[in-house]
Scaffold this motif. Structure first.
Motif, mmCIF file in Angstrom:
data_model
loop_
_atom_site.group_PDB
_atom_site.id
_atom_site.type_symbol
_atom_site.label_atom_id
_atom_site.label_comp_id
_atom_site.label_asym_id
_atom_site.label_seq_id
_atom_site.Cartn_x
_atom_site.Cartn_y
_atom_site.Cartn_z
ATOM 1 N N ILE A 26 0.843 -1.202 0.000
ATOM 2 C CA ILE A 26 0.000 0.000 0.000
ATOM 3 C C ILE A 26 0.871 1.243 0.000
ATOM 4 O O ILE A 26 1.789 1.379 0.816
ATOM 5 C CB ILE A 26 -0.937 0.014 1.224
ATOM 6 N N THR A 27 0.591 2.142 -0.937
ATOM 7 C CA THR A 27 1.224 3.457 -0.965
ATOM 8 C C THR A 27 0.133 4.515 -0.966
ATOM 9 O O THR A 27 -0.455 4.829 -2.005
ATOM 10 C CB THR A 27 2.117 3.630 -2.204
ATOM 11 N N VAL A 28 -0.202 5.034 0.163
ATOM 12 C CA VAL A 28 -1.184 6.105 0.374
ATOM 13 C C VAL A 28 -2.503 5.745 -0.328
ATOM 14 O O VAL A 28 -2.998 4.636 -0.140
ATOM 15 C CB VAL A 28 -0.610 7.480 -0.047
ATOM 16 N N GLY A 29 -3.091 6.643 -1.132
ATOM 17 C CA GLY A 29 -4.388 6.372 -1.717
ATOM 18 C C GLY A 29 -4.798 7.441 -2.711
ATOM 19 O O GLY A 29 -4.062 8.396 -2.980
ATOM 20 N N SER A 30 -6.002 7.291 -3.249
ATOM 21 C CA SER A 30 -6.491 8.171 -4.306
ATOM 22 C C SER A 30 -7.245 9.368 -3.730
ATOM 23 O O SER A 30 -7.525 9.449 -2.538
ATOM 24 C CB SER A 30 -7.420 7.392 -5.238
ATOM 25 N N GLN A 31 -7.636 10.268 -4.628
ATOM 26 C CA GLN A 31 -8.413 11.428 -4.209
ATOM 27 C C GLN A 31 -9.809 11.018 -3.735
ATOM 28 O O GLN A 31 -10.355 11.621 -2.811
ATOM 29 C CB GLN A 31 -8.489 12.430 -5.364
ATOM 30 N N GLN A 32 -10.382 9.990 -4.343
ATOM 31 C CA GLN A 32 -11.675 9.499 -3.877
ATOM 32 C C GLN A 32 -11.554 8.885 -2.491
ATOM 33 O O GLN A 32 -12.422 9.076 -1.641
ATOM 34 C CB GLN A 32 -12.250 8.470 -4.848
ATOM 35 N N HIS A 33 -10.448 8.158 -2.253
ATOM 36 C CA HIS A 33 -10.205 7.633 -0.909
ATOM 37 C C HIS A 33 -10.145 8.782 0.099
ATOM 38 O O HIS A 33 -10.677 8.676 1.209
ATOM 39 C CB HIS A 33 -8.893 6.854 -0.862
ATOM 40 N N GLN A 34 -9.490 9.888 -0.286
ATOM 41 C CA GLN A 34 -9.356 11.018 0.632
ATOM 42 C C GLN A 34 -10.720 11.644 0.918
ATOM 43 O O GLN A 34 -11.009 12.018 2.062
ATOM 44 C CB GLN A 34 -8.399 12.068 0.070
ATOM 45 N N ALA A 35 -11.563 11.749 -0.103
ATOM 46 C CA ALA A 35 -12.914 12.293 0.119
ATOM 47 C C ALA A 35 -13.703 11.412 1.080
ATOM 48 O O ALA A 35 -14.392 11.914 1.986
ATOM 49 C CB ALA A 35 -13.642 12.418 -1.219
ATOM 50 N N ASP A 36 -13.587 10.100 0.915
ATOM 51 C CA ASP A 36 -14.297 9.181 1.814
ATOM 52 C C ASP A 36 -13.754 9.287 3.234
ATOM 53 O O ASP A 36 -14.523 9.275 4.204
ATOM 54 C CB ASP A 36 -14.137 7.746 1.304
ATOM 55 N N MET A 37 -12.423 9.390 3.359
ATOM 56 C CA MET A 37 -11.815 9.506 4.676
ATOM 57 C C MET A 37 -12.266 10.788 5.371
ATOM 58 O O MET A 37 -12.618 10.775 6.564
ATOM 59 C CB MET A 37 -10.289 9.485 4.556
ATOM 60 N N ILE A 38 -12.277 11.892 4.646
ATOM 61 C CA ILE A 38 -12.685 13.168 5.243
ATOM 62 C C ILE A 38 -14.126 13.092 5.738
ATOM 63 O O ILE A 38 -14.458 13.571 6.835
ATOM 64 C CB ILE A 38 -12.501 14.316 4.225
ATOM 65 N N ALA A 39 -15.002 12.451 4.954
ATOM 66 C CA ALA A 39 -16.390 12.302 5.388
ATOM 67 C C ALA A 39 -16.474 11.499 6.679
ATOM 68 O O ALA A 39 -17.254 11.834 7.582
ATOM 69 C CB ALA A 39 -17.205 11.627 4.280
ATOM 70 N N ALA A 40 -15.658 10.445 6.793
ATOM 71 C CA ALA A 40 -15.665 9.629 8.008
ATOM 72 C C ALA A 40 -15.079 10.378 9.196
ATOM 73 O O ALA A 40 -15.570 10.266 10.328
ATOM 74 C CB ALA A 40 -14.892 8.337 7.769
ATOM 75 N N VAL A 41 -14.026 11.143 8.961
ATOM 76 C CA VAL A 41 -13.409 11.943 10.025
ATOM 77 C C VAL A 41 -14.428 12.924 10.596
ATOM 78 O O VAL A 41 -14.541 13.098 11.816
ATOM 79 C CB VAL A 41 -12.164 12.682 9.491
ATOM 80 N N GLU A 42 -15.196 13.551 9.720
ATOM 81 C CA GLU A 42 -16.205 14.515 10.179
ATOM 82 C C GLU A 42 -17.361 13.813 10.891
ATOM 83 O O GLU A 42 -17.801 14.260 11.953
ATOM 84 C CB GLU A 42 -16.724 15.311 8.975
ATOM 85 N N ALA A 43 -17.837 12.724 10.311
ATOM 86 C CA ALA A 43 -19.002 12.044 10.882
ATOM 87 C C ALA A 43 -18.717 11.478 12.266
ATOM 88 O O ALA A 43 -19.602 11.435 13.124
ATOM 89 C CB ALA A 43 -19.459 10.929 9.951
ATOM 90 N N ASN A 44 -17.470 11.038 12.482
ATOM 91 C CA ASN A 44 -17.102 10.418 13.759
ATOM 92 C C ASN A 44 -16.282 11.336 14.657
ATOM 93 O O ASN A 44 -15.855 10.920 15.733
ATOM 94 C CB ASN A 44 -16.315 9.136 13.484
ATOM 95 N N ASN A 45 -16.060 12.569 14.197
ATOM 96 C CA ASN A 45 -15.236 13.537 14.929
ATOM 97 C C ASN A 45 -13.899 12.926 15.342
ATOM 98 O O ASN A 45 -13.434 13.084 16.484
ATOM 99 C CB ASN A 45 -15.972 14.080 16.160
ATOM 100 N N LEU A 46 -13.281 12.198 14.422
ATOM 101 C CA LEU A 46 -11.983 11.585 14.691
ATOM 102 C C LEU A 46 -10.928 12.678 14.857
ATOM 103 O O LEU A 46 -10.836 13.595 14.028
ATOM 104 C CB LEU A 46 -11.595 10.642 13.553
ATOM 105 N N LYS A 47 -10.132 12.574 15.907
ATOM 106 C CA LYS A 47 -9.088 13.553 16.184
ATOM 107 C C LYS A 47 -7.717 12.893 16.071
ATOM 108 O O LYS A 47 -7.409 11.962 16.829
ATOM 109 C CB LYS A 47 -9.268 14.136 17.589
ATOM 110 N N PRO A 48 -6.886 13.346 15.141
ATOM 111 C CA PRO A 48 -5.539 12.784 15.029
ATOM 112 C C PRO A 48 -4.741 12.995 16.307
ATOM 113 O O PRO A 48 -4.952 13.966 17.044
ATOM 114 C CB PRO A 48 -4.925 13.579 13.866
ATOM 115 N N VAL A 49 -3.822 12.072 16.563
ATOM 116 C CA VAL A 49 -2.947 12.165 17.739
ATOM 117 C C VAL A 49 -1.669 12.883 17.325
ATOM 118 O O VAL A 49 -0.924 12.406 16.455
ATOM 119 C CB VAL A 49 -2.629 10.767 18.298
ATOM 120 N N ILE A 50 -1.407 14.022 17.952
ATOM 121 C CA ILE A 50 -0.235 14.832 17.625
ATOM 122 C C ILE A 50 0.774 14.741 18.758
ATOM 123 O O ILE A 50 0.439 14.963 19.925
ATOM 124 C CB ILE A 50 -0.636 16.290 17.356
#
Length: 337
Positions: free
Chosen positions: A281-305
């Motif tokens: 696996i090497t990262v992903g496509s623009q459609q993958h990114q759109a799907d990920m962003i929708a999931a991040v918003e829907a679940n309020n996922l917060k990255p660990v910094i």
């Protein structure tokens, strides 16, 4: 504007500050005031010369910022929009293919270690509405790689077992995404302190691989002999044998990293006896990114910094990454938020 440039052939001492003039956007381009970036192993490979790059390259593949100017024939963004970079600006959708996987910022072209960039509008998506710039900048490479491993290339169901290795960005995102969909997570690390933090994030089983070097057997024990349905493999040659031991029948090893080496022996007999597979696996496509962003918003996922560094201290940020003491993502603060 301030930018960090890399002198060939690379090395942390070859990163130098430069004052450059921002370029006005041409047709199809936008100008972005970069607010934040984050470090990935790919970036480290570029700046240390493991991945050769052009003399004077501006590194960093991740970027989040605000549109400050729009060129002709751009209708997808307006001044003031918050945007997030694509790792692969030419891979819109579909299967991976060589022509789609070029133009990587900070590698094939100049990246986001600059206060202002001017790039094609097609090199950006919108930012998740629930994240700040630093949080969003962690998604472009590490977040999307984990998304593709957990959500795209496997067929996990709630209750399945996922094994993550260590506490880097990809592994923590994979843990968060797996828990988000109801999977059970086993985490490995050499640090009991980091293991405790992985447990707080939702890993229900923890293995210190220094005290348990045959951790593949421990995974089988923890799962009642079943094994992990997905192994998020970031180690490479030093861990693949134990990953094959740990993977379930008809399971998947998502090969993502090479932290312990770029080549090594694979126990092929054990792999095919389990009818398991290794999927690169090497990262992903623009459609993958759109799907990920929708999931991040829907679940309020917060990255660990883990930490923040100013752009001028980019070399120190990479030294911290090199020490492997970080937990989560190392962010670079570039412009005022």
């Amino acid at each position: 504007m301030l930018a960090m440039r890399l002198k060939a052939p690379g090395g942390l001492d070859q990163l130098t500050a430069a004052e450059l003039s921002p370029r006005d956007p041409g047709p199809g381009e936008i100008q972005v005031e970069v607010k934040a970036s984050s470090l990935n192993f790919h970036d480290y490979a570029v700046v240390t010369g493991l991945i050769p790059s052009e003399d004077g390259r501006i590194p960093l593949s991740d970027g989040a910022g605000v549109v400050t100017a729009v060129g002709e024939n751009v209708d997808r963004f307006a001044v003031g929009d918050r945007v997030l970079s694509y790792f692969f600006p030419h891979w819109q959708d579909g299967a991976p293919a060589r022509p789609r996987m070029g133009g990587v910022p900070g590698d094939n072209v100049d990246g986001f270690a600059a206060e202002t960039v001017t790039m094609p509008a097609t090199a950006f998506s919108r930012m998740p509405a629930n994240l700040d710039f630093a949080e969003a900048a962690t998604l472009t490479c590490a977040g999307l790689t984990a998304w593709r491993a957990v959500m795209v290339e496997t067929h996990l169901r709630p209750g399945d077992w996922v094994l993550v290795q260590g506490s880097g960005g990809v592994s923590i995102f994979a843990l968060q995404l797996a828990r988000m969909m109801g999977c059970r997570v086993i985490a490995t690390s050499s640090s009991d302190e980091k293991l405790a933090r992985l447990g707080e994030l939702g890993a229900e089983a923890l293995i210190n691989y220094r005290s348990t070097p045959k951790w593949g057997d421990k995974v089988l024990e923890l799962t009642g002999g079943q094994g992990a349905d997905l192994v998020v493999e970031v180690g490479g040659s030093g861990t693949i044998a134990q990953s094959v031991r740990a993977v379930a029948f008809d399971g998947c090893i998502s090969m993502i990293g090479v932290l312990t080496g770029v080549s090594g022996e694979v126990p092929t007999a054990a792999l095919f006896q389990k009818n398991a597979r290794i999927h690169g696996i090497t990262v992903g496509s623009q459609q993958h990114q759109a799907d990920m962003i929708a999931a991040v918003e829907a679940n309020n996922l917060k990255p660990v910094i883990d930490s923040h560094y100013p752009l001028a201290e980019l070399a120190d940020a990479f030294r911290h990454q090199e020490s492997q003491q970080h937990f989560g993502k190392i962010c670079v603060d570039i412009g005022a938020s």
